[in-house]
Design an enzyme around this catalytic site. Structure first.
Site, PDB file in Angstrom:
ATOM      1  N   CYS A  33     -10.476  -0.805 -10.430  1.00 39.02           N
ATOM      2  CA  CYS A  33      -9.845   0.261  -9.649  1.00 39.02           C
ATOM      3  C   CYS A  33      -8.486  -0.180  -9.093  1.00 39.02           C
ATOM      4  O   CYS A  33      -7.912   0.484  -8.244  1.00 39.02           O
ATOM      5  CB  CYS A  33     -10.755   0.721  -8.526  1.00 39.02           C
TER       6      CYS A  33
ATOM      7  N   HIS B  66       0.801  -1.220   0.000  1.00 38.56           N
ATOM      8  CA  HIS B  66       0.000   0.000   0.000  1.00 38.56           C
ATOM      9  C   HIS B  66       0.833   1.269   0.000  1.00 38.56           C
ATOM     10  O   HIS B  66       0.412   2.286  -0.530  1.00 38.56           O
ATOM     11  CB  HIS B  66      -1.021  -0.048   1.132  1.00 38.56           C
TER      12      HIS B  66
ATOM     13  N   ASP C  73      -5.485  -7.144  -5.513  1.00 37.22           N
ATOM     14  CA  ASP C  73      -5.689  -8.358  -4.726  1.00 37.22           C
ATOM     15  C   ASP C  73      -6.035  -9.542  -5.610  1.00 37.22           C
ATOM     16  O   ASP C  73      -5.595 -10.660  -5.355  1.00 37.22           O
ATOM     17  CB  ASP C  73      -6.780  -8.134  -3.674  1.00 37.22           C
TER      18      ASP C  73
ATOM     19  N   GLU D  85     -12.206  -9.166  -5.962  1.00 40.73           N
ATOM     20  CA  GLU D  85     -10.761  -9.257  -5.742  1.00 40.73           C
ATOM     21  C   GLU D  85     -10.349 -10.619  -5.203  1.00 40.73           C
ATOM     22  O   GLU D  85      -9.203 -10.842  -4.852  1.00 40.73           O
ATOM     23  CB  GLU D  85     -10.232  -8.113  -4.862  1.00 40.73           C
TER      24      GLU D  85
ATOM     25  N   ARG E 186     -15.388   3.186  -0.333  1.00 41.84           N
ATOM     26  CA  ARG E 186     -15.272   1.786   0.055  1.00 41.84           C
ATOM     27  C   ARG E 186     -15.375   1.684   1.566  1.00 41.84           C
ATOM     28  O   ARG E 186     -14.754   2.480   2.280  1.00 41.84           O
ATOM     29  CB  ARG E 186     -13.922   1.248  -0.421  1.00 41.84           C
TER      30      ARG E 186
HETATM   31  C1  PEP Z   1      -7.227  -3.865  -5.149  1.00 41.97           C
HETATM   32  O1  PEP Z   1      -7.048  -4.837  -4.430  1.00 41.97           O
HETATM   33  O2  PEP Z   1      -7.045  -3.865  -6.376  1.00 41.97           O
HETATM   34  C2  PEP Z   1      -7.686  -2.592  -4.569  1.00 41.97           C
HETATM   35  C3  PEP Z   1      -8.009  -1.574  -5.317  1.00 41.97           C
HETATM   36  O3  PEP Z   1      -7.693  -2.526  -3.206  1.00 41.97           O
HETATM   37  P1  PEP Z   1      -6.384  -2.280  -2.306  1.00 41.97           P
HETATM   38  O4  PEP Z   1      -5.226  -2.051  -3.208  1.00 41.97           O
HETATM   39  O5  PEP Z   1      -6.685  -1.106  -1.437  1.00 41.97           O
HETATM   40  O6  PEP Z   1      -6.293  -3.547  -1.546  1.00 41.97           O
HETATM   41 MG    MG Z   2      -7.849  -4.821  -2.390  1.00 43.61          MG
END
Ligand code: PEP
Ligand code: MG
Length: 759
Positions: free
Chosen positions: A675, A363, A628, A604, A506
């Site tokens: 996304c 992240h 994910d 995901e 979200r």
């Molecule tokens: C993903 O998993 O693609 C997503 C957008 O969520 P995050 O990256 O916050 O886990």
């Molecule tokens: Mg994710």
């Protein structure tokens, strides 16, 4: 055997450089195996020869002099076959080659094991003995295990060795290249600022200071701080401890005395060492001495000294942090970067980031991309604690770092930085133009947000909506759960900033690598554990407070969409919708007049791919979280640098899954967006459009590049490319074929501006 192995690895790990590491290896392995000779040969990549680097038993004068090509001698054979070789009578083997200078004629038997790190043969570990007998199975297993364990240590020591010659300030380091993982694209040329982990004595580097008095003063204040803490602690516990136990605090205070630890540290500071380095030297010396003692009581004292050392270090680090000056072109380097560290750097000064741990999909890398800061993750071989203050280049396209770059390299990369600046400026003109292909297809481009700064950036770049607002970001920078009122005001700000454009919020997605300091989740397997919707369904109070805040925040604006993360089956959607409905009724009962917003789910998890149609029937929209989804489909931890090269959203299985989700959603007449970070990769965006995604949501930094590229192609061409890529079964070939196709269309400029430096 295990205990011996562990001890040797520990000792080698603590060695100060490659030379000492190798000599510890040969001494300890020879003793452990009771053989007469132990030697290490390392492969010199420049000459492609195995060079004798250390030996115990052979003539030491031959170190560095004796070498052999991979097709020469027994060592060459072990290296090329990548297998151990166990011979009773080495001289009778056809590949035996005699080196007079080593004096090895005295030794009959030979056992060699290859040293392999990440599939690369680094060298060969050999033991020899006079007696003519084959080494037994146990001995062979020992050497093979030893060499597997040492490979990583040697690789690290070797990498550190490439910046040998470094003085306490890191000066004198020659240009060296370290490879990590691309974290955020772009190039940064600047000065390293190292953030050390708090209170970890072992990684404190040496550093020379000129203002010795200032360091002495810092140390005195730290001493006073710890003394005061000890006294306070002792007082607080006085009613609960017996007299003898209470006396321990007096021992602590005595150790801090000027005549003891304090004095030793002061003496070293006076020689020009900074206080943290002096403290490390003194404390580690005492710890080692205590640890080697036979008396169990005295051995325990090592822990006390270490504890005191940590406490003092925490004070010193605090003081250091307070007066830390970030240069104009700061490259922040840390073992594990955190969002809070990025926030410390004054605006406009951060030109690059380097993290030893983590991967391109951690992240913090996503955050870096959102901020447009070139980043290299997983730089596991960089001796990061030693690079403070030196010149660095961060190449976020290739995941490379250059320490002390030459003026030529600085110039080359400087040109790339300038080229990128011009490209970005050129793309600014696209801000108010629609994202429309040459054959008239409109492709809405939305942004992912989390930080407040994202709002301005998104607006500057012409975003048409928010496809993912990561609500956990305001939760992460807090010290407790934000209240409903606090959340309401944060969400209102987002919704109002983009109004009338839609904002997809979200629900809280914590767990995995997103931790809340005040809500710790300790699990062996966090990515397969209590994450996302699983946490909030188990804690309906968190879910209800959050969704109530979202609903109230949208009053009068009505541009809210709510999205559920980590959905792995329809039951989770049903339960969530039940709670959402409850929150909506409560809010309406409080007199807030709002319609029920559209609700969507993220796909995901692989199970959600297969159930895309079932899920689509229950919701208003679907959004694919490709970050994910890639990790779960390929069983590759998105944070683990060791397997980062297996993490690839161009994997045919991922592409097929994406198509399946689009088709499933469309069969139910439900719009589908994406996304994950893939949507912000210009080349990938072309494919996603061709697959039929209705919206792409990405970090604001990449939006102009994606828009530029999509405006230069036709939907028909994009569909054709999807068909072409579906014929290929290998992710790397898909990469190359796609990039080549786009280059052939004259569209390569947004793909990799640093390509010229590498060629
Ligand atoms: C993903 O998993 O693609 C997503 C957008 O969520 P995050 O990256 O916050 O886990
Ligand atoms: Mg994710």
């Amino acid at each position: 055997m295990l205990a011996v192995l562990r001890k040797i690895v520990q000792e080698v790990n603590a060695a100060k450089d490659l030379g000492s590491a190798l000599s510890i290896i040969v001494q300890r392995v020879r003793a452990a195996m009771q053989s007469q000779v132990c030697s290490v040969y390392l492969l010199d990549p420049d000459t492609n020869r195995f060079v004798l680097m250390a030996t115990e038993g052979l003539n030491k004068k031959s170190i560095g002099r004796v070498s052999m090509a991979p097709n020469e001698g027994l060592v060459g054979l072990v290296g090329t076959r990548e297998e151990p070789l166990n011979l009773e009578d080495a001289a009778s083997h056809p590949r035996f080659r005699y080196f007079a200078e080593t004096g090895e004629e005295r030794y009959a038997s030979f056992l060699g094991a290859p040293i392999i790190h990440h599939r690369r043969v680094m060298g060969v570990l050999v033991v020899q003995q006079k007696e003519r007998r084959q080494f037994d199975e146990g001995e062979e297993a020992f050497l093979v295990t030893m060499s597997a364990q040492l490979a990583g240590v040697i690789a690290h020591a070797e990498a550190t060795g490439t910046i040998r010659g470094l003085d306490r300030q890191g000066r004198g380091i020659q240009e060296a290249r370290f490879v990590g993982i691309p974290g955020s694209p772009g190039v940064g040329v600047g000065k390293a600022v190292v953030v050390l982990p708090p209170a970890d004595l072992e990684v404190v580097p040496d550093k020379t200071v000129t203002d010795i008095d200032a360091e002495l003063q810092l140390f005195r204040s730290a001493l006073e701080g710890v003394r005061a803490d000890m006294k306070a602690l002792s007082k607080r516990l006085s009613t609960q401890l017996r007299k003898e136990e209470q006396a321990l605090f007096d021992v602590y205070l005595m150790m801090l005395d000027d005549a003891a630890l304090g004095n030793e540290v002061t003496t070293i500071i006076k020689s020009g060492q900074w206080a943290q380095g002096a403290l490390r030297q003194v404390v580690m010396e005492h710890v080692q001495r205590f640890e080697l003692m036979d008396d169990a009581y005295l051995r325990e004292r090592a822990a006390d000294v270490r504890d005191l050392g940590r406490r003092l270090l925490a004070y010193l680090q605090q003081a250091h942090q307070a007066c830390l000056i970030y240069p104009e072109n700061t490259i922040l380097v840390s073992e594990e970067l955190s969002p809070a560290m990025l926030g410390e750097v004054p605006e406009g000064r951060l030109v690059g980031l380097i993290s030893v741990l983590g991967s391109g999909n951690s992240h913090v890398a996503i955050l870096a991309r959102a901020m447009g800061v070139p980043t290299v993750m997983g730089a596991v071989d960089l001796p990061y604690s030693k690079v403070d203050g030196i010149d660095l280049i961060v190449d976020g396209y290739h995941g490379e770092i250059f320490t002390n770059p030459s003026p030529t390299l600085i110039k080359q990369y400087g040109d790339v930085v300038e080229e990128e600046r011009q490209l970005t400026q050129g793309l600014d003109a696209l801000r108010s133009l629609p994202c429309e292909t040459l054959d008239g297809h409109r492709m809405p481009l939305w942004v992912n947000t989390g930080l407040m700064a994202d709002v301005a950036r998104a607006q500057q770049r012409g975003a048409e909506g928010v496809g993912l607002y990561r609500t956990e970001v305001p939760f992460m920078v807090n010290e407790r759960f934000p209240s409903e009122k606090e959340q309401l005001s944060i969400y209102r700000e987002q919704l109002a900033a983009f109004h009338p454009a839609p904002v997809t919020m979200r629900t809280l997605d914590v767990g995995g690598d997103k931790a809340l300091s005040y809500f710790p989740i300790k699990e062996d397997n966090p990515f397969l554990g209590w994450r996302g919707i699983r946490v909030t369904l188990d804690h309906p109070e968190i879910f209800l407070v959050q969704t109530r805040a979202m609903l109230k925040a949208s009053e009068g604006l009505n541009n809210l969409r709510i999205m559920l993360p980590m959905i792995s089956g329809v039951h989770e959607v049903e339960e969530s919708q039940h709670l959402l409905h409850r929150a909506w009724c409560e809010v309406r009962d409080e007199g807030v007049d709002i319609p029920m917003p559209p609700v969507g789910v993220m796909v995901e998890v692989p199970s959600a791919v297969y159930q895309a149609r079932d899920l689509a029937r229950q919701v208003d929209f679907i959004s694919v979280g490709s970050n994910d989804l890639t990790q779960y489909l390929l069983a590759v931890d998105r944070n683990n640098p060791r397997v980062a090269d297996l993490y690839d959203y161009f994997h045919p299985a991922v592409l097929q899954a994406l198509q399946q989700v689009v088709d499933g959603a469309h069969a139910e007449g439900v719009p589908v967006s994406i996304c994950g970070e893939m949507a912000g990769d210009p080349a990938a965006a072309v494919l996603l459009m061709g697959m039929g995604f209705d919206t792409l949501s990405m970090n604001a930094t990449n939006l102009p590049k994606v828009k530029w590229l999509l405006r230069q192609v036709t939907l028909e061409k994009a569909r054709e490319l999807v068909q072409q890529m579906r014929q290929i079964d290998n992710p790397q070939v898909i990469h190359s074929a796609l990039h080549l196709a786009l280059r052939n269309l004259g569209l390569g400029r947004v793909i990799n501006p640093a390509a010229s430096v590498q060629s």
